[in-house]
Motif scaffolding. Structure first.
Motif, mmCIF file in Angstrom:
data_model
loop_
_atom_site.group_PDB
_atom_site.id
_atom_site.type_symbol
_atom_site.label_atom_id
_atom_site.label_comp_id
_atom_site.label_asym_id
_atom_site.label_seq_id
_atom_site.Cartn_x
_atom_site.Cartn_y
_atom_site.Cartn_z
ATOM 1 N N LEU A 177 0.831 -1.204 0.000
ATOM 2 C CA LEU A 177 0.000 0.000 0.000
ATOM 3 C C LEU A 177 0.865 1.253 0.000
ATOM 4 O O LEU A 177 0.596 2.220 -0.723
ATOM 5 N N GLN A 178 1.895 1.247 0.816
ATOM 6 C CA GLN A 178 2.775 2.409 0.875
ATOM 7 C C GLN A 178 3.491 2.642 -0.448
ATOM 8 O O GLN A 178 3.781 3.786 -0.819
ATOM 9 N N SER A 179 3.753 1.567 -1.190
ATOM 10 C CA SER A 179 4.393 1.740 -2.496
ATOM 11 C C SER A 179 3.481 2.454 -3.480
ATOM 12 O O SER A 179 3.946 3.018 -4.480
ATOM 13 N N HIS A 180 2.159 2.456 -3.188
ATOM 14 C CA HIS A 180 1.193 3.205 -3.998
ATOM 15 C C HIS A 180 1.058 4.654 -3.518
ATOM 16 O O HIS A 180 0.234 5.400 -4.054
ATOM 17 N N GLY A 181 1.804 5.017 -2.491
ATOM 18 C CA GLY A 181 1.696 6.373 -1.954
ATOM 19 C C GLY A 181 0.602 6.534 -0.916
ATOM 20 O O GLY A 181 0.227 7.659 -0.565
ATOM 21 N N VAL A 182 0.087 5.415 -0.403
ATOM 22 C CA VAL A 182 -0.955 5.464 0.629
ATOM 23 C C VAL A 182 -0.303 5.720 1.988
ATOM 24 O O VAL A 182 0.690 5.077 2.346
ATOM 25 N N GLN A 183 -0.858 6.662 2.740
ATOM 26 C CA GLN A 183 -0.410 6.927 4.100
ATOM 27 C C GLN A 183 -1.246 6.081 5.059
ATOM 28 O O GLN A 183 -2.481 6.176 5.052
ATOM 29 N N LEU A 184 -0.604 5.278 5.895
ATOM 30 C CA LEU A 184 -1.310 4.362 6.788
ATOM 31 C C LEU A 184 -1.339 4.905 8.206
ATOM 32 O O LEU A 184 -0.341 5.421 8.717
ATOM 33 N N PHE A 185 -2.509 4.753 8.853
ATOM 34 C CA PHE A 185 -2.710 5.192 10.229
ATOM 35 C C PHE A 185 -3.445 4.091 10.997
ATOM 36 O O PHE A 185 -4.208 3.318 10.416
ATOM 37 N N ASP A 186 -3.214 4.073 12.293
ATOM 38 C CA ASP A 186 -3.885 3.092 13.149
ATOM 39 C C ASP A 186 -5.330 3.521 13.371
ATOM 40 O O ASP A 186 -5.596 4.612 13.883
ATOM 41 N N VAL A 187 -6.263 2.662 13.001
ATOM 42 C CA VAL A 187 -7.685 3.003 13.102
ATOM 43 C C VAL A 187 -8.250 2.833 14.505
ATOM 44 O O VAL A 187 -9.353 3.294 14.800
ATOM 45 N N GLN A 188 -7.492 2.188 15.415
ATOM 46 C CA GLN A 188 -8.104 1.744 16.654
ATOM 47 C C GLN A 188 -8.622 2.882 17.516
ATOM 48 O O GLN A 188 -9.662 2.752 18.160
#
Length: 431
Positions: A177-188
């Motif tokens: 996902l990050q290779s697509h430029g998506v920024q990931l965050f913890d949803v909890q």
């Protein structure tokens, strides 16, 4: 696992059920009143409220959407259930929840029919799991396919917003996902904040779970006699729960006699004796997936409780009732901790790890630390109306022969805490 002293071993063998028991097994009795009340709960209103709460929290944090694998989060967002316990350790079904857009559930192809008909799921697609069990040597290939599809959805419904909240995303999928430029965050954080305040329908679901739990606990009380094993007693909680549409028990917390001190011994094959303390924590995930979480401690019949056992019980009861009286909307977690019942010094080392925790599908935010532990792991917040919480107590001195575990589940109303369970708390130690 057998953890018995030699003097118990022969009794266990004598009580063992024959391998070929041909006695007819009667069906587990069902309370039709509980089932009838469950039927009246507006499930559509329940699901729409939960989705609205979740989306509000995603929007507050500027997330374009969320990908949810955790069975609890999936249940909250989509209202669907499919192999929840298995997928808790084998994450392979998931959902994409757009903050402004559809809810898309990714289900096993062979079981898509199981979750048909949800009023809030807009589309069901086949899942693309990349766990090794299902993908083997093709894990990287499958992770690529999975990430491509999620990225496509994010572009379609998030526009230029590339902020995606996730709960359980294994490294390979996260990297793709990050290779697509998506920024990931913890949803909890967003999910826990959403789940914290319950709707009227949710509270009705919790009450249904409590009713099933109370029925099961009553059957346990009737069955408690010298000679029964911990596991035999604990099994009644399961069978009553399942018979009324419940789902599972989170922990194996039933212990007797010396195994009640310190707390957190798991239920085993120990034979319960007259005069033993029998303590348990239900951790019951009941109908609709909601938690019934109470604890009680009893004395096994045919011997009166000792003065020491009575004193422990009185103190534990005092702690639970005192702390319940503090609860009201607007009270901060820190204020609660500072005003809470003071545990006598001799019981501090073995005290329960927290004073209170939230309840929903399972144990939820918040968890309130003692003031003495605040620097290590305490955090502040504010109690709100329609939060459901369980108030905890465990008292047993270090090296003591036994201990007392009590817990009461309540809903916080405008005027304070309302008890949900009808299982007696006060005087429950009497034989």
């Amino acid at each position: 696992m057998l953890e018995e002293t030699p003097r118990h071993t022969s009794r266990l063998l004598n009580m063992a059920v024959p391998m070929q028991d041909t006695a007819p097994r009667q069906a587990v009795p069902i309370d039709p009143g509980i089932l009838a009340r469950m039927e009246k709960i507006d499930q559509t209103a329940l699901l729409r409220y939960r989705l609205q709460r979740l989306r509000a929290e995603l929007r507050k944090r500027d997330y374009a959407g969320a990908v949810l694998f955790d069975p609890m989060n999936l249940r909250y967002a989509t209202g669907t259930r499919n192999m929840a316990v298995w997928t808790a350790h084998a994450p392979s079904r998931y959902a994409f929840v757009a903050t402004d857009g559809p809810v898309i559930l990714f289900e096993f192809t062979s079981s898509r029919h199981v979750t048909d008909g949800s009023p809030i799921v807009d589309e069901v697609r086949p899942c693309t799991p990349w766990i090794y069990f299902l993908a083997g040597a093709r894990t990287e290939e499958k992770a690529h396919l999975w990430a491509d599809e999620i990225d496509s959805l994010l572009r379609q419904y998030g526009g230029s917003n590339r902020r995606l909240a996730v709960d359980r995303c294994d490294p390979l999928g996260a990297m793709r996902l990050q290779s697509h430029g998506v920024q990931l965050f913890d949803v909890q954080e967003a999910v826990e904040q959403a789940r914290m305040v319950k709707s009227a329908e949710e509270i009705a679901c919790v009450q249904s779970a409590i009713e099933v739990c109370d029925l099961a606990v009553g059957r346990m009380r009737q069955a408690l006699v010298p000679g029964i094993t911990e596991n035999q007693l604990w099994s009644l909680l399961h069978e009553t729960n399942i018979a009324h549409g419940g789902e599972w028990i989170e922990c194996r917390l039933l212990a007797s006699g010396p195994r009640t001190n310190p707390w957190f011994q798991e239920s085993g094959n120990r034979v319960i004796e007259a005069g033993d303390i029998v303590g348990f924590d239900t951790d019951l995930v009941g109908p609709f997936g909601y938690l019934a979480d109470i604890s009680r401690s009893w004395i096994c019949p045919d011997r009166k409780p000792s003065d020491r056992q009575k004193r422990l019980y009185d103190l534990a009861t005092e702690q639970v009732l005192f702390n319940m009286e503090l609860l009201r909307p607007g009270l901060t977690f820190r204020e609660f901790a500072e005003k809470s019942w003071s545990v006598p010094d001799e019981y501090v080392p073995n005290r329960y790890m927290m004073m209170l925790h939230g309840c929903g599908f399972v144990d939820e935010y918040p968890s309130i630390a003692y003031v003495a532990d605040w620097q290590d792991w305490g955090y502040d917040g504010v109690f709100a109306e329609n939060m459901v919480v369980s108030v905890e107590s465990y008292l047993g001195e270090v090296g003591g022969p036994d201990g007392i575990k009590l817990e009461q589940q309540v809903v916080i109303g405008a005027e304070g805490a309302r008890v949900l369970s009808k299982t007696p708390l006060i005087d429950a130690l009497a034989t």
